[in-house]
Every structure is written in C-alpha cells, then in structure tokens.
Design an enzyme around this catalytic site. Sequence first.
Site, PDB file in Angstrom:
ATOM      1  N   GLN A   1      53.512  48.410 100.008  1.00 41.95           N
ATOM      2  CA  GLN A   1      53.918  47.936 101.697  1.00 41.95           C
ATOM      3  C   GLN A   1      55.171  46.843 101.786  1.00 41.95           C
ATOM      4  O   GLN A   1      55.595  46.499 102.021  1.00 41.95           O
ATOM      5  CB  GLN A   1      52.799  48.289 102.712  1.00 41.95           C
ATOM      6  CG  GLN A   1      52.273  49.570 102.924  1.00 41.95           C
ATOM      7  CD  GLN A   1      51.185  49.120 104.162  1.00 41.95           C
ATOM      8  OE1 GLN A   1      50.172  49.094 103.474  1.00 41.95           O
ATOM      9  NE2 GLN A   1      51.341  49.457 105.521  1.00 41.95           N
TER      10      GLN A   1
ATOM     11  N   CYS B   1      49.594  52.871 111.081  1.00 42.25           N
ATOM     12  CA  CYS B   1      50.200  52.035 109.936  1.00 42.25           C
ATOM     13  C   CYS B   1      51.229  50.747 110.118  1.00 42.25           C
ATOM     14  O   CYS B   1      52.584  50.503 110.991  1.00 42.25           O
ATOM     15  CB  CYS B   1      50.982  52.668 109.159  1.00 42.25           C
ATOM     16  SG  CYS B   1      51.538  52.230 107.655  1.00 42.25           S
ATOM     17  N   LEU B   2      51.075  49.985 108.801  1.00 39.39           N
ATOM     18  CA  LEU B   2      51.107  48.431 109.463  1.00 39.39           C
ATOM     19  C   LEU B   2      53.090  49.281 109.442  1.00 39.39           C
ATOM     20  O   LEU B   2      54.324  47.824 109.644  1.00 39.39           O
ATOM     21  CB  LEU B   2      51.050  47.287 108.185  1.00 39.39           C
ATOM     22  CG  LEU B   2      49.100  47.114 108.572  1.00 39.39           C
ATOM     23  CD1 LEU B   2      49.296  45.647 107.602  1.00 39.39           C
ATOM     24  CD2 LEU B   2      49.237  45.979 110.058  1.00 39.39           C
TER      25      LEU B   2
ATOM     26  N   GLY C   1      44.094  46.841 106.536  1.00 41.99           N
ATOM     27  CA  GLY C   1      44.457  47.291 105.353  1.00 41.99           C
ATOM     28  C   GLY C   1      45.830  47.512 105.052  1.00 41.99           C
ATOM     29  O   GLY C   1      46.375  46.838 105.609  1.00 41.99           O
TER      30      GLY C   1
ATOM     31  N   HIS D   1      43.881  56.306 104.332  1.00 43.46           N
ATOM     32  CA  HIS D   1      45.370  55.690 104.120  1.00 43.46           C
ATOM     33  C   HIS D   1      46.048  54.828 102.577  1.00 43.46           C
ATOM     34  O   HIS D   1      46.986  54.866 102.686  1.00 43.46           O
ATOM     35  CB  HIS D   1      45.554  54.851 105.255  1.00 43.46           C
ATOM     36  CG  HIS D   1      46.291  54.436 105.654  1.00 43.46           C
ATOM     37  ND1 HIS D   1      46.864  55.684 107.111  1.00 43.46           N
ATOM     38  CD2 HIS D   1      47.259  53.914 105.344  1.00 43.46           C
ATOM     39  CE1 HIS D   1      47.959  54.511 106.883  1.00 43.46           C
ATOM     40  NE2 HIS D   1      48.228  53.483 106.026  1.00 43.46           N
ATOM     41  N   GLU D   2      44.850  53.611 102.553  1.00 42.66           N
ATOM     42  CA  GLU D   2      45.783  53.210 101.012  1.00 42.66           C
ATOM     43  C   GLU D   2      45.880  53.970  99.978  1.00 42.66           C
ATOM     44  O   GLU D   2      47.191  53.248  99.271  1.00 42.66           O
ATOM     45  CB  GLU D   2      44.650  51.908 101.460  1.00 42.66           C
ATOM     46  CG  GLU D   2      44.678  50.756 102.176  1.00 42.66           C
ATOM     47  CD  GLU D   2      45.446  50.174 103.646  1.00 42.66           C
ATOM     48  OE1 GLU D   2      46.866  50.450 103.019  1.00 42.66           O
ATOM     49  OE2 GLU D   2      45.445  50.326 104.544  1.00 42.66           O
TER      50      GLU D   2
ATOM     51  N   HIS E   1      48.896  55.233 100.554  1.00 44.89           N
ATOM     52  CA  HIS E   1      50.494  54.850 100.037  1.00 44.89           C
ATOM     53  C   HIS E   1      50.625  54.282  98.388  1.00 44.89           C
ATOM     54  O   HIS E   1      51.920  54.599  98.097  1.00 44.89           O
ATOM     55  CB  HIS E   1      49.763  53.579 100.689  1.00 44.89           C
ATOM     56  CG  HIS E   1      50.032  53.319 102.294  1.00 44.89           C
ATOM     57  ND1 HIS E   1      51.636  52.982 101.923  1.00 44.89           N
ATOM     58  CD2 HIS E   1      49.485  52.626 103.282  1.00 44.89           C
ATOM     59  CE1 HIS E   1      51.685  53.240 104.234  1.00 44.89           C
ATOM     60  NE2 HIS E   1      50.523  52.693 103.801  1.00 44.89           N
TER      61      HIS E   1
HETATM   62 NI    NI Z   1      49.446  52.320 105.819  1.00 45.38          NI
END
Ligand code: NI
Length: 159
Positions: free
Chosen positions: A51, A89-90, A46, A131-132, A135
């Site tokens: 981000q 998380c990325l 995701g 999660h997204e 953000h």
């Molecule tokens: Ni993330």
Amino acid sequence: MAILPILPFGNPILRQKSKRVSNIDGSIQKLIDDMIETMRDANGAGLAAPQIGRLLRVIVIGLPEEEPFALINPQIVKRSGEREVMEGCLCLPGYRGEIKRAVSVTAKGRDRHGKEVRLKAEDLLAQTLEHEIDHLNGVLYVDHLQGEGRLYKIEGSEL
Ligand code: NI
C-alpha cells in the site's frame, strides 16, 4: 519515522504479489516504524507494505486501544466460520463493501525481532489479518464483493 503516501486504488502495484522477507534487518525495522506511523496518521486499523509501494510481505495491525504490531511473511494456516462484514481500505477512502470473512483464523509469521509467532484471532483481528494478507497477494476487498454486492460511501476507520 516518516508518514508515507498511500497508493490509491487503481495503482498497478496494488495488484502485484509481494516478495518474502529473507532478512529482518534495519531496513525492515524502519519500514515497520514508517508503516505504523502512516497507519496511525491515516486512522487505519491495518496496513500492508504494498500500500506504500513496497512489494514485501510485511503487515502492521493497530486495532483501537491496542498496541500496534507487525507480522512478517504472514500466512493464514486455518480459517473457520463465515460472517458478513462491512469492510474498507485505506487505498479506497470513504467506501465500504459488504463481503464475507472468516469468523476466526490462525495466522503465523515472524514478529519485528524475527521471532516466530502463531496467532489465533477472531472478529475484527481475524478480518484485518485476512485483509492485509490479501494485499500481499495483490487482492483487494472489492474482489470479494458478491454478485449483488455493492460499495457504500461511509465514514469510519479503514484497513
Ligand atoms: Ni487495505
């Protein structure tokens, strides 16, 4: 399409609140395409627009073996149950934290064509939606670590 740089944990943009999208036009379509390509390149499940430095309420989700999709102005309208998950998380590659997420959620928003959608999700999809959407509100999973919660260094796919 383009692969965009993902902001690292600590960048103040990640802590800002994203704006609602009022007009789903060509620039949003392009943003979605770029986000999907960036998510795939990073081997993520995701990605949320902040981000990659865009403070807009747009997320993309691409679970293993499933067609990636976008959700615009997404909102969680119902949560039920609670479970412990390992989450990454990325923006913080290589780490995982043990946090609590809902077992199932109902989310609503618009798809990339502007059509209203309502989605009932469980397990990994529910976790990824939470999660997204976090953000978009400047919230990172590390904020959910409990008192004794720890971060672990682990490999695997990230959100
Ligand atoms: Ni993330």
